[in-house]
Design an enzyme around this catalytic site. Structure first.
Site, PDB file in Angstrom:
ATOM      1  N   LYS A  69       0.814  -1.212   0.000  1.00 45.92           N
ATOM      2  CA  LYS A  69       0.000   0.000   0.000  1.00 45.92           C
ATOM      3  C   LYS A  69       0.857   1.276   0.000  1.00 45.92           C
ATOM      4  CE  LYS A  69      -4.017  -2.063  -0.086  1.00 45.92           C
ATOM      5  NZ  LYS A  69      -3.752  -3.460   0.236  1.00 45.92           N
TER       6      LYS A  69
HETATM    7  C1  LIG Z   1      -9.493  -2.279  -0.963  1.00 45.70           C
HETATM    8  C2  LIG Z   1      -8.887  -3.035   0.174  1.00 45.70           C
HETATM    9  N1  LIG Z   1      -9.562  -3.112   1.329  1.00 45.70           N
HETATM   10  C3  LIG Z   1      -9.066  -3.754   2.390  1.00 45.70           C
HETATM   11  C4  LIG Z   1      -7.841  -4.392   2.356  1.00 45.70           C
HETATM   12  C5  LIG Z   1      -7.366  -5.150   3.546  1.00 45.70           C
HETATM   13  O1  LIG Z   1      -6.240  -4.614   4.110  1.00 45.70           O
HETATM   14  P1  LIG Z   1      -5.215  -5.516   4.946  1.00 45.70           P
HETATM   15  O2  LIG Z   1      -4.493  -6.381   3.982  1.00 45.70           O
HETATM   16  O3  LIG Z   1      -4.352  -4.505   5.613  1.00 45.70           O
HETATM   17  O4  LIG Z   1      -6.016  -6.302   5.926  1.00 45.70           O
HETATM   18  C6  LIG Z   1      -7.086  -4.304   1.183  1.00 45.70           C
HETATM   19  C7  LIG Z   1      -5.726  -4.872   1.102  1.00 45.70           C
HETATM   20  O5  LIG Z   1      -5.393  -5.896   0.774  1.00 45.70           O
HETATM   21  C8  LIG Z   1      -7.631  -3.639   0.060  1.00 45.70           C
HETATM   22  O6  LIG Z   1      -6.972  -3.584  -1.101  1.00 45.70           O
END
Ligand SMILES: Cc1ncc(COP(=O)(O)O)c(C=O)c1O
Length: 392
Positions: free
Chosen positions: A195
């Protein structure tokens, strides 16, 4: 032109160029080291500093850090009061975590179609999907482009829905001059290494509302409240919460990364604009819309293949790019087409035709701040080679 590596030609690159990669420098490492050497390595002062810095960056009152972006989404759905029998509208073009957070609360995710040009939720489709006990809407700033909040927010206000913006892709972006994070009732972030900034694993919820911030803090910490600060041992579990805390040394990494969010963005923007420049005349791809009232966050650089000009499908193009050592990929297989969603909610094909048509054409190309222009030229060369071979 050379034969594609998929068919035995020489790959454009000798080593894989990933689609995303974190940028860690000595300042990050020093910050983490310092936090690790302190007395409190979780629930300490660095976490509070990180939360204040996040809130300031997004120009909101509160940031509540979470163990990851999924936990942040779960916290937001919990704080919004989603429960069994409720519905929440979201896009099918997202990582499943957005919809999973709704399911964790026993509520039903309802998928509304996307706009073909921006690839984000179509407000008209959201309106049509707003039947039954809808309590929330979760727009996702897909790839980094803020959704059409000028149309989504009044609709949500009229209906009494809580707006939970999933800004995992768009932190650092803006909409009509306002920073992402300050647009919805709650905005969730992810600090996964792919990210815009990273804490290893991590996430946060941004909000201007004191009541929601209080609920988020309670949920993140087992549902605990301390009625008497002078007697912390007399804590009470007032609701069923979770342990979704972020550690202080992760927060130290986050603080150091946040300082460089702008420089990361500058670099992402430079690469993304160069891709757009080089690809805008291509007969083989279409570029998603880039509305002038938004600063794209550039988590992902996606293109839509013009399949009518090619003799192969999207998967073959991805395979061919991989064979050239270009780590192109797909964001995303549509959420409601996953077996869990098909079986649990009985969602069938045809639910969101625009998203289904887009998904067949989507390709994510590598984009990250430390990628060089030579790396980018490799991607463009690999595309040229593959398109030349498979042109119809
Ligand atoms: C649009 C979106 N929402 C939520 C997430 C979840 O984040 P995390 O991987 O930090 O749990 C991600 C990442 O993979 C994402 O791309």
């Amino acid at each position: 032109m050379d034969k594609p590596a998929l068919l035995g030609g020489t790959p454009v690159r000798s080593r894989l160029l990933p689609y995303a990669r974190q940028t860690i420098d000595s300042g990050d490492i020093a910050g983490v080291g310092e936090a690790l050497a302190s007395n409190l390595i979780t629930q300490g002062p660095t976490l509070e500093r990180f939360e204040r810095a996040l809130a300031a960056r997004a120009r909101v009152k509160h940031a509540v850090a979470f163990a990851n972006g999924t936990a942040a989404l779960h916290g937001a759905c919990w704080a919004a009061g989603l429960g069994p029998g409720d519905r929440a509208i979201t896009t099918p073009l997202t990582f499943a975590a957005t919809a999973n957070a709704v399911v964790y609360q026993g509520a039903r995710p309802v998928f509304a179609d996307i706009d073909a040009a921006s690839l984000t939720l179509d407000p008209d489709a959201v309106k049509r999907a707003g039947r039954g006990r809808v309590r929330a809407v979760l727009p996702v700033d897909f790839a980094g482009l803020a959704c059409d909040y000028d149309r989504l927010l009044p609709l949500a206000r009229e209906k009494g829905w809580t707006v939970i913006a999933d800004a995992a892709h768009s932190f650092g972006g803006t909409y009509g001059g306002r920073p992402v994070g300050a647009l919805a009732d709650m905005t969730t972030l992810s600090f996964h290494p792919a990210k815009l900034i990273t804490t290893g694993e991590g996430g946060a919820v941004l909000t201007d509302r004191d009541d929601l911030a209080e609920r988020l803090r309670t949920m993140r910490h087992h549902g605990i409240r301390c009625p008497d600060r002078a007697r912390p041992w007399r804590y009470e579990i007032v609701e069923l919460g979770h342990n979704y805390r972020l550690t202080d040394f992760q927060a130290a990494l986050g603080l150091s990364q946040l300082d460089r969010l702008e420089s990361f963005w500058q670099r992402r923007d430079r690469i993304a604009q160069r891709y757009r420049e080089r690809l805008k005349g291509s007969p083989f791809v279409e570029l998603p819309a880039l509305p002038p009232d938004r600063r794209h966050g550039w988590h992902l650089f996606v293109v839509l293949l013009r399949l009518e000009r090619l003799s192969v499908d999207r998967d073959t193009v991805l395979q061919a790019l991989r064979a050239e050592n270009i780590g192109a990929t797909l964001h995303y297989p549509l959420v409601y087409r996953h077996p869990f969603y098909r079986e649990r909610f009985e969602y069938g094909p045809g639910l969101c035709p625009v998203a289904e048509a887009a998904e067949k054409r989507l390709v994510t190309l590598p984009l990250f701040p430390t990628m060089s222009l030579d790396d980018q030229d490799d991607v463009l060369r690999a595309l040229d080679k593959i398109f030349a071979h498979y042109a119809r």
